[in-house]
Scaffold this active site. Structure first.
Site, short mmCIF file in Angstrom:
data_model
loop_
_atom_site.label_atom_id
_atom_site.label_comp_id
_atom_site.label_asym_id
_atom_site.label_seq_id
_atom_site.Cartn_x
_atom_site.Cartn_y
_atom_site.Cartn_z
N LEU A 1 75.25 42.91 4.94
CA LEU A 1 76.93 43.22 4.95
C LEU A 1 77.61 42.05 5.15
O LEU A 1 77.44 41.11 5.96
CB LEU A 1 77.26 44.26 5.97
CG LEU A 1 76.49 45.60 5.67
CD1 LEU A 1 76.76 46.83 6.71
CD2 LEU A 1 76.48 46.26 4.38
N LYS B 1 76.32 49.95 14.31
CA LYS B 1 75.56 49.12 13.68
C LYS B 1 74.07 49.04 14.71
O LYS B 1 74.15 48.15 15.59
CB LYS B 1 76.06 47.74 13.58
CG LYS B 1 75.17 46.88 12.68
CD LYS B 1 75.95 45.62 12.29
CE LYS B 1 75.18 44.78 11.41
NZ LYS B 1 73.83 44.18 12.11
N CYS C 1 63.42 37.87 57.27
CA CYS C 1 62.86 38.14 58.57
C CYS C 1 61.61 37.21 58.92
O CYS C 1 61.28 37.15 59.99
CB CYS C 1 61.97 39.49 58.45
SG CYS C 1 60.82 39.65 57.58
#
EC number: 6.5.1.2
Length: 710
Positions: free
Chosen positions: A103, A138, A432
């Site tokens: 497209l 799409k 820690c």
């Protein structure tokens, strides 16, 4: 700079098209043709794209702009005449009787207005004439064509180069959304349905987790996973992958079932295909643009990847009049979303410590807009990912967003200044100081990718995250005690461990600095919090177990354990007995359906830790109890059966349906397997439905389930 990036950057670095001379243009067109062909092969044949969609579109637009300026220079092998790439070796070839074209693209609202205006002019429509145009998301997947003869699925193919694709019929047969035989009456003798094969975010995450557990490579994104899964030479592998299919157009058709695009989509639904539920029709160009922006806003919540919206003229007679230009139809347009990738600088790498002690590297970035969102942080996952990317503080990197996925770094732009040092992953916890270790995965025998702090609740970062988990909605669910309150109370020393929550009111009564006097609090809000805490001194045992934050124990497993052991005391007693792995208690734990070796090891290890046992003792002393779950019905038609729910339920929530099933004595599972007895399929059911059909499992719709459950 690497060779793979150099060719791309050189192609983009040429002068503006308007300034290209007639002598320079042929060389530039030749370079662009080679570059686009290379990336077509990487994308369509190898499923391994090296540039983003936006970068690829930039190459194509530049090529088309030069051809428009110098039409006499258009090459026979021009990318503007080509779609995709030739099929790879390994599959039979299929010639598309109707080419699978791509497209034309729009990148802003004005492009859409121009599209509608061009159509109006071409069709000679009056201003008052309505121009109906369909719109749909799409899908970012892999295109496929499905051929049916006399209603039966006979062949399926990939798009390939648009004219010739790969025969992947057997693989497509494994996808549940693709019917083996069309439903209904008056079906044309020949039907070729086209659409997109894709993978949902949820299924993609689960697939990658299975890949990790098996010691196999993970997929970069859902599109790559879908493409790689569909193009397996062994259809059994494809069958094991959760692929889905949306139908959106057609190829060869002996007789059309309608005279509009939307009408044909309705026919597809009746024939048994899944058409995107967001498919719609708009009568004005502004409605199209509103549709686009609505989808753009909802993009992160859809559960699958999309990269834009597709518009098509609805009337098929108008489509025929409009025809085609070059490689795309004149009557359709893909309105692309803004680029979801951008370049920025990685300023530093910091280590975050999660609830389970996982050390996760986080990239702190120079803020950059990616797909319309400002991004300043990105995940680096683990030490292996840092090594794979070769990323270092100070590097220029490409950052990517995909829907609601946390931004991630996808590659380094290799123009690094000299002297940049490698990042050294710490072997101690930054919070820690305890050792950080990578455990051996008992399934694979390999080291886990994630390093974990061994400090447990001694680690402040883990303590805060575990406290947040303890009060979360599916655990103790204490109203008014959210993430911010937990963090503030922890910092002030008011809540350091779970039992501190339940002694807060007593300690507050003796304190000189009352909670009601703290900033943001008052007498009413403090009293409401204390009442909410008191109301949760007794919770269902599965919530209690889930709230402990035992690694790998989710809601479903917590309920399994609560059902199996009945009381908290018995559960703890048995887990402590299982510590040496030789006791009968360990074998009993492994015998529970749904408990594997990894989960069992994690549970036993939790109770072996002294500080975890002290947490439980503290909760008991504070009067906190795990209430045994109510007895399940044994006479119901689903008692003792394994039930799985999938799709969208309309007459009850998923939570209500699960609760009712468990109340009736059923076990609710999250995935379909040979042990599944019943699958309840709501709207838009996907891969689970396909697998259930494949295994011959009883399938009920929502109404049938309600009738069965009573």
């Amino acid at each position: 700079m690497s060779a793979k990036r150099k060719s791309f950057d050189e192609a983009l670095a040429q002068k503006d098209v308007d300034h290209l001379t007639l002598e320079e243009a042929p060389e530039e067109l030749e370079r662009l043709a080679a570059e686009i062909e290379k990336h077509d092969k990487l994308y369509y044949q190898k499923d391994a794209p090296r540039i983003s969609d936006a970068e690829y579109d930039t190459l194509r637009r530049r090529n088309e702009a030069i051809e428009a300026r110098y039409p006499e220079l258009v090459r026979e092998d021009s990318p503007s005449h080509r779609v995709g790439a030739q099929p790879a070796d390994g599959f039979g070839k299929v010639v598309h009787k109707v080419p699978m074209l791509s497209l034309s693209n729009a990148f802003d609202d004005e492009d859409v207005r121009d599209f509608a205006l061009r159509i109006r002019r071409f069709l000679n429509l009056k201003e008052e004439d309505i121009l109906p145009i369909t719109a749909e998301p799409k899908i970012d997947g892999l295109s496929a064509a499905l051929r049916y003869e006399k209603g039966k699925f006979v062949m399926g193919a990939t798009r390939g180069d648009g004219r010739e694709g790969e025969n992947v019929t057997e693989n497509l047969k494994t996808i549940g959304d693709i019917p083996a035989e069309l439903k209904g009456k008056n079906i044309p003798d020949v039907v070729e349905v086209r659409g997109e094969v894709y993978m949902s975010h949820e299924d993609f995450a689960a697939l990658n987790e299975r890949q990790r557990e098996a010691g196999k490579p993970v997929f970069a994104n859902p599109r790559n996973a879908a493409a790689g899964s569909l193009r397996q030479l062994d259809a059994k592998i494809t069958a094991s992958r959760p692929l889905r299919f949306f139908a959106y157009t057609w190829g060869e058709m002996s007789d059309l079932p309608a005279d509009t695009q939307s009408g044909v989509m309705d026919a597809f639904r009746k024939w048994g295909f899944t058409v995107n539920p967001l498919f719609g029709r708009c009568d004005t160009v502004e409605a199209l643009i509103d549709f686009y922006h609505d989808i753009e806003e909802r993009r992160a919540t859809l559960g699958y990847d999309i990269d834009g919206v597709v518009y098509k003229v609805d009337r098929l007679d108008w489509q025929n009049r409009l025809g085609f230009v070059s490689r795309s139809p004149r009557w359709a347009l893909a309105h692309k979303f803004p680029a979801e990738q951008a370049m920025t600088v990685l300023e530093k790498i910091e280590i975050q410590v999660g609830r389970t002690g996982a050390l996760t590297p986080v990239a702190r970035l120079t803020p950059v807009t990616v797909g319309g969102v400002v991004v300043s942080n990105a995940t680096l996952h683990n030490a292996d990912e840092i090594e794979r990317l070769g990323v270092r503080p100070g590097d220029t990197v490409v950052v990517q967003r995909a829907g609601d996925v946390i931004p991630q770094i996808v590659r380094v732009v290799e123009d690094r200044p000299r002297g940049k040092k490698k990042f050294v992953f710490p072997d101690t916890c930054p919070e820690c100081g305890s050792h950080a270790v990578r455990e051996v995965n008992p399934k694979t025998g390999k080291l886990d990718a994630v390093a974990r702090c061994t400090g447990g609740l001694v680690c402040p970062a883990q303590a805060v995250e575990r406290l947040r988990h303890f009060v979360s909605r599916n655990a103790f669910d204490i109203e008014g005690l959210g993430e911010k309150q937990i963090a503030a109370f922890f910092e002030d020393g008011l809540i350091k461990k779970p039992d501190d929550i339940f002694t807060l009111a007593a300690r507050d009564a003796k304190s000189l600095k009352k909670l009601k006097d703290r900033e943001g609090w008052g007498a009413t809000s403090a009293r409401k919090l204390f009442d909410a805490i008191d109301a949760r001194r007794e919770v269902e045992l599965d919530r209690f177990i889930f709230g402990l934050g035992i690694r790998h124990v989710g809601e479903t497993n917590a309920r399994l354990l609560a059902r199996s052991y009945g009381t908290l005391d018995h559960f703890e007693e048995q887990m402590r007995a299982a510590a040496d792995r030789e006791d009968e208690a360990y074998a009993e734990l492994l015998s529970i359906d749904g408990v594997g070796e990894v989960l069992a090891e994690s549970i036993v290890d939790f109770f072996a830790e002294k500080h975890n046992r002290e947490v439980l003792d503290g909760l008991r002393e504070a009067g906190v109890k795990g209430v045994p779950l109510p007895k399940q019905e044994t006479s119901s038609p689903v008692a003792g059966k394994t039930v799985v729910f999938t799709g969208s339920l309309e007459k009850m929530t998923r939570s209500e349906a699960k609760a009712r099933a468990e109340q009736l004595g059923a076990k609710v599972a999250g995935s379909v397997s040979a042990k599944t007895d019943i699958l309840v399929a709501g709207a838009d059911a996907g891969s689970k439905l396909a697998k259930a059909r494949e295994l011959g499992i009883e399938i009920l719709d929502e109404d049938q389930w309600i009738e069965l459950a009573g």
